[in-house]
Design a protein around this motif. Structure first.
Motif, PDB file in Angstrom:
ATOM      1  N   LEU A 127      36.957  -8.488   7.338  1.00  0.00           N
ATOM      2  CA  LEU A 127      35.536  -8.788   7.315  1.00  0.00           C
ATOM      3  C   LEU A 127      34.747  -7.506   7.040  1.00  0.00           C
ATOM      4  CD1 LEU A 127      35.237 -11.248  10.350  1.00  0.00           C
ATOM      5  CD2 LEU A 127      35.607 -11.770   7.926  1.00  0.00           C
ATOM      6  N   THR A 128      33.489  -7.688   6.697  1.00  0.00           N
ATOM      7  CA  THR A 128      32.608  -6.557   6.398  1.00  0.00           C
ATOM      8  C   THR A 128      32.577  -5.555   7.557  1.00  0.00           C
ATOM      9  OG1 THR A 128      31.188  -7.747   4.852  1.00  0.00           O
ATOM     10  CG2 THR A 128      30.173  -5.947   6.075  1.00  0.00           C
ATOM     11  N   GLU A 129      32.532  -4.288   7.204  1.00  0.00           N
ATOM     12  CA  GLU A 129      32.430  -3.222   8.193  1.00  0.00           C
ATOM     13  C   GLU A 129      31.000  -2.673   8.207  1.00  0.00           C
ATOM     14  OE1 GLU A 129      35.395  -0.333   7.366  1.00  0.00           O
ATOM     15  OE2 GLU A 129      37.063  -1.702   7.766  1.00  0.00           O
ATOM     16  N   PHE A 130      30.624  -2.108   9.345  1.00  0.00           N
ATOM     17  CA  PHE A 130      29.265  -1.617   9.538  1.00  0.00           C
ATOM     18  C   PHE A 130      29.290  -0.132   9.907  1.00  0.00           C
ATOM     19  CE2 PHE A 130      29.314  -6.126  10.103  1.00  0.00           C
ATOM     20  CZ  PHE A 130      28.158  -6.560   9.477  1.00  0.00           C
ATOM     21  N   SER A 131      28.176   0.516   9.629  1.00  0.00           N
ATOM     22  CA  SER A 131      28.076   1.942   9.908  1.00  0.00           C
ATOM     23  C   SER A 131      28.296   2.225  11.389  1.00  0.00           C
ATOM     24  CB  SER A 131      26.695   2.457   9.486  1.00  0.00           C
ATOM     25  OG  SER A 131      26.478   3.765   9.964  1.00  0.00           O
ATOM     26  N   LYS A 132      29.096   3.227  11.672  1.00  0.00           N
ATOM     27  CA  LYS A 132      29.343   3.615  13.063  1.00  0.00           C
ATOM     28  C   LYS A 132      28.119   4.310  13.665  1.00  0.00           C
ATOM     29  CE  LYS A 132      34.381   3.993  12.880  1.00  0.00           C
ATOM     30  NZ  LYS A 132      34.510   3.178  11.676  1.00  0.00           N
ATOM     31  N   LEU A 133      27.242   4.829  12.807  1.00  0.00           N
ATOM     32  CA  LEU A 133      26.047   5.511  13.291  1.00  0.00           C
ATOM     33  C   LEU A 133      24.876   4.551  13.473  1.00  0.00           C
ATOM     34  CD1 LEU A 133      26.183   8.735  11.085  1.00  0.00           C
ATOM     35  CD2 LEU A 133      26.938   8.450  13.452  1.00  0.00           C
ATOM     36  N   GLN A 134      24.850   3.492  12.668  1.00  0.00           N
ATOM     37  CA  GLN A 134      23.752   2.530  12.732  1.00  0.00           C
ATOM     38  C   GLN A 134      24.335   1.145  12.456  1.00  0.00           C
ATOM     39  OE1 GLN A 134      20.339   4.106  10.843  1.00  0.00           O
ATOM     40  NE2 GLN A 134      19.003   2.412  11.399  1.00  0.00           N
ATOM     41  N   ASN A 135      24.525   0.380  13.522  1.00  0.00           N
ATOM     42  CA  ASN A 135      25.304  -0.853  13.446  1.00  0.00           C
ATOM     43  C   ASN A 135      24.629  -1.973  12.651  1.00  0.00           C
ATOM     44  OD1 ASN A 135      27.673  -2.296  14.123  1.00  0.00           O
ATOM     45  ND2 ASN A 135      26.523  -3.429  15.683  1.00  0.00           N
ATOM     46  N   ASP A 136      23.369  -1.808  12.266  1.00  0.00           N
ATOM     47  CA  ASP A 136      22.708  -2.855  11.479  1.00  0.00           C
ATOM     48  C   ASP A 136      22.754  -2.560   9.981  1.00  0.00           C
ATOM     49  OD1 ASP A 136      20.878  -0.757  11.396  1.00  0.00           O
ATOM     50  OD2 ASP A 136      19.147  -2.117  11.346  1.00  0.00           O
ATOM     51  N   ILE A 137      23.630  -1.647   9.585  1.00  0.00           N
ATOM     52  CA  ILE A 137      23.806  -1.340   8.166  1.00  0.00           C
ATOM     53  C   ILE A 137      25.247  -1.646   7.762  1.00  0.00           C
ATOM     54  CG2 ILE A 137      23.750   0.437   6.382  1.00  0.00           C
ATOM     55  CD1 ILE A 137      21.626   1.889   7.943  1.00  0.00           C
TER      56      ILE A 137
ATOM     57  N   ILE B   3      38.456 -21.965  17.601  1.00  0.00           N
ATOM     58  CA  ILE B   3      37.825 -21.264  16.478  1.00  0.00           C
ATOM     59  C   ILE B   3      36.421 -20.823  16.876  1.00  0.00           C
ATOM     60  CG2 ILE B   3      37.030 -21.477  14.084  1.00  0.00           C
ATOM     61  CD1 ILE B   3      39.124 -23.771  13.801  1.00  0.00           C
ATOM     62  N   GLN B   4      36.089 -19.585  16.529  1.00  0.00           N
ATOM     63  CA  GLN B   4      34.737 -19.088  16.790  1.00  0.00           C
ATOM     64  C   GLN B   4      34.297 -18.209  15.624  1.00  0.00           C
ATOM     65  OE1 GLN B   4      33.217 -18.079  20.856  1.00  0.00           O
ATOM     66  NE2 GLN B   4      33.352 -15.998  20.085  1.00  0.00           N
ATOM     67  N   LEU B   5      33.081 -18.435  15.136  1.00  0.00           N
ATOM     68  CA  LEU B   5      32.526 -17.651  14.039  1.00  0.00           C
ATOM     69  C   LEU B   5      31.276 -16.936  14.509  1.00  0.00           C
ATOM     70  CD1 LEU B   5      32.772 -20.286  11.143  1.00  0.00           C
ATOM     71  CD2 LEU B   5      34.537 -18.746  12.007  1.00  0.00           C
ATOM     72  N   ARG B   6      31.192 -15.637  14.205  1.00  0.00           N
ATOM     73  CA  ARG B   6      30.010 -14.848  14.540  1.00  0.00           C
ATOM     74  C   ARG B   6      29.369 -14.336  13.258  1.00  0.00           C
ATOM     75  NH1 ARG B   6      29.755 -17.089  18.479  1.00  0.00           N
ATOM     76  NH2 ARG B   6      29.909 -16.395  20.629  1.00  0.00           N
ATOM     77  N   PHE B   7      28.079 -14.605  13.121  1.00  0.00           N
ATOM     78  CA  PHE B   7      27.331 -14.165  11.952  1.00  0.00           C
ATOM     79  C   PHE B   7      26.402 -13.021  12.346  1.00  0.00           C
ATOM     80  CE2 PHE B   7      28.495 -18.569  11.162  1.00  0.00           C
ATOM     81  CZ  PHE B   7      29.016 -18.505   9.896  1.00  0.00           C
ATOM     82  N   LYS B   8      26.180 -12.138  11.396  1.00  0.00           N
ATOM     83  CA  LYS B   8      25.373 -10.946  11.679  1.00  0.00           C
ATOM     84  C   LYS B   8      24.434 -10.686  10.515  1.00  0.00           C
ATOM     85  CE  LYS B   8      25.975  -5.993  12.702  1.00  0.00           C
ATOM     86  NZ  LYS B   8      25.339  -5.988  14.026  1.00  0.00           N
ATOM     87  N   ALA B   9      23.152 -10.525  10.800  1.00  0.00           N
ATOM     88  CA  ALA B   9      22.171 -10.134   9.788  1.00  0.00           C
ATOM     89  C   ALA B   9      22.030  -8.613   9.798  1.00  0.00           C
ATOM     90  CB  ALA B   9      20.828 -10.805  10.057  1.00  0.00           C
ATOM     91  N   ALA B  10      22.002  -8.025   8.622  1.00  0.00           N
ATOM     92  CA  ALA B  10      21.974  -6.567   8.550  1.00  0.00           C
ATOM     93  C   ALA B  10      21.373  -6.116   7.222  1.00  0.00           C
ATOM     94  CB  ALA B  10      23.385  -6.010   8.707  1.00  0.00           C
ATOM     95  N   ARG B  11      21.212  -4.818   7.126  1.00  0.00           N
ATOM     96  CA  ARG B  11      20.873  -4.202   5.850  1.00  0.00           C
ATOM     97  C   ARG B  11      22.174  -3.862   5.131  1.00  0.00           C
ATOM     98  NH1 ARG B  11      17.433   0.798   7.465  1.00  0.00           N
ATOM     99  NH2 ARG B  11      18.618   0.641   9.425  1.00  0.00           N
ATOM    100  N   PHE B  12      22.044  -3.400   3.887  1.00  0.00           N
ATOM    101  CA  PHE B  12      23.231  -2.970   3.135  1.00  0.00           C
ATOM    102  C   PHE B  12      22.963  -1.641   2.485  1.00  0.00           C
ATOM    103  CE2 PHE B  12      25.417  -2.746  -1.011  1.00  0.00           C
ATOM    104  CZ  PHE B  12      26.708  -2.604  -0.536  1.00  0.00           C
ATOM    105  N   ASP B  13      23.941  -0.742   2.585  1.00  0.00           N
ATOM    106  CA  ASP B  13      23.824   0.571   1.975  1.00  0.00           C
ATOM    107  C   ASP B  13      25.189   0.948   1.420  1.00  0.00           C
ATOM    108  OD1 ASP B  13      23.474   3.184   1.221  1.00  0.00           O
ATOM    109  OD2 ASP B  13      22.310   3.750   2.982  1.00  0.00           O
ATOM    110  N   ASP B  14      25.339   0.913   0.087  1.00  0.00           N
ATOM    111  CA  ASP B  14      26.630   1.208  -0.535  1.00  0.00           C
ATOM    112  C   ASP B  14      26.883   2.694  -0.667  1.00  0.00           C
ATOM    113  OD1 ASP B  14      24.803   1.768  -2.472  1.00  0.00           O
ATOM    114  OD2 ASP B  14      25.655   0.431  -3.988  1.00  0.00           O
ATOM    115  N   SER B  15      25.961   3.536  -0.190  1.00  0.00           N
ATOM    116  CA  SER B  15      26.160   4.974  -0.277  1.00  0.00           C
ATOM    117  C   SER B  15      26.891   5.522   0.931  1.00  0.00           C
ATOM    118  CB  SER B  15      24.801   5.688  -0.415  1.00  0.00           C
ATOM    119  OG  SER B  15      24.031   5.545   0.782  1.00  0.00           O
ATOM    120  N   LEU B  16      27.053   4.677   1.972  1.00  0.00           N
ATOM    121  CA  LEU B  16      27.720   5.144   3.199  1.00  0.00           C
ATOM    122  C   LEU B  16      29.238   5.089   3.061  1.00  0.00           C
ATOM    123  CD1 LEU B  16      25.450   3.443   5.875  1.00  0.00           C
ATOM    124  CD2 LEU B  16      25.397   5.816   5.094  1.00  0.00           C
TER     125      LEU B  16
END
Length: 312
Positions: A238-248, A299-312
């Motif tokens: 699944l998609t990974e998120f920034s360790k410094l800012q979890n909403d990216i 079965i359990q699904l968790r959805f997350k809204a976030a920003r996206f930054d392909d430079s990280l």
């Protein structure tokens, strides 16, 4: 003496018919036991809301709320899909379509993001299937994250077969899990977004491998089944998120929707989107044995809204 020989031959014939029928039944879409539970949710601090009808939105969608959309007899059949949209019985009946609520689970999920943040660039416009965890079946009802878990079934295999890294000898008693053969698809036709998630996250034992269940059925039936090519939109994480800012988010691997602004009143912004989620047992998976066909799952699904930054 002759009577005894006939009796033995008759008994052996019955055993052969039973074994062959059992194996063929798998190819003809034998079903698992009831899916014990399925729930959807978002993080506590997420500005994302979920809905099954596009009208009533919630932070979590319970097992009971899903009944209307997935049915009460929630069973998964060993079916197959090349794209997460079209499903067929099989692997033999490749021209017969599988039926939602009968052979697999399928339902629409609507997303709503509401925020009063004046910085539009900081709005969470991307919705992902996220937060993979791996709880045991016994702890699943209180576990966080996205997961599919099953109790596991002991199975004594009647003949030897190649299981990839080992050769399983006849008569071995081993534990097999239905969750290893489960797929979750997100198909968002409006935004041209789709993926098929192999829940096992084990590409080495994924779609159409010549060992495991496929080798077992070949040795049982004496017929070599040639699998189709693996789906092009298959993912193993699944998609990974920034360790410094979890909403990216740092990738779009499990992106399900890029929500669109539909309303802005007095500084309150509202975004909406949707996708179709489908869940099934992949018949071409190396772990889709007869043994798993009555293994209960959660079965359990968790959805997350976030920003996206392909430079990280």
């Amino acid at each position: 003496m002759l009577k005894k020989i006939y009796s033995v031959l008759f008994a052996l014939t019955l055993i052969a018919i039973t074994l062959t029928t059992s194996v063929y039944a798998w190819f003809a879409t034998s079903k698992t036991a009831l899916v014990d539970g399925i729930e959807l949710g978002v993080g506590e601090d997420d500005d994302l809301w979920l809905s099954l009808d596009g009208i009533n939105y919630h932070k979590s969608i319970t097992n009971e709320m899903l009944v209307e959309y997935v049915g009460t007899q929630r069973k998964l059949a060993s079916i197959t899909s090349q794209n997460g949209k079209d499903f067929f019985l099989g692997p033999v009946l490749l021209e017969t379509r599988a039926i939602p609520k009968v052979d697999y689970l399928s339902f629409d999920v609507y997303f709503k993001v509401v925020t009063n943040n004046p910085n539009v660039d900081a709005h969470h416009k991307y919705v992902y299937l996220a937060d993979r965890t791996k709880p045991t079946y016994e702890l699943a009802s209180n576990a966080p994250g996205t997961f599919v878990t099953s109790r596991g079934k002991n199975w004594i295999n009647p003949l030897g077969f190649d299981d990839g890294d080992i050769y399983v000898t006849p008569g071995e008693n081993r534990l097999y899990y239905a969750h290893n053969a489960v797929r979750i698809a997100s198909y968002n036709e409006a935004e041209n977004l789709s993926f098929i998630y192999d829940v096992s996250e084990n590409e080495a034992r994924g779609f159409g491998k010549p060992f495991g269940a496929i080798d077992f059925y070949y040795r049982m039936l004496g017929v070599r089944m040639e699998p189709p090519e693996a789906p092009q939109n298959m993912i193993y994480k699944l998609t990974e998120f920034s360790k410094l800012q979890n909403d990216i988010a740092i990738d779009k691997t499990s992106l399900v929707s890029e929500v669109s602004l539909v309303n802005e009143v007095e500084g309150i912004y509202e975004y909406r989107g949707r996708t179709k989620i489908s869940i099934w047992l992949e018949g071409w998976d190396a772990d889709c044995y007869d043994a798993i066909l009555d293994d209960p799952m959660w079965i359990q699904l968790r959805f997350k809204a976030a920003r996206f930054d392909d430079s990280l």
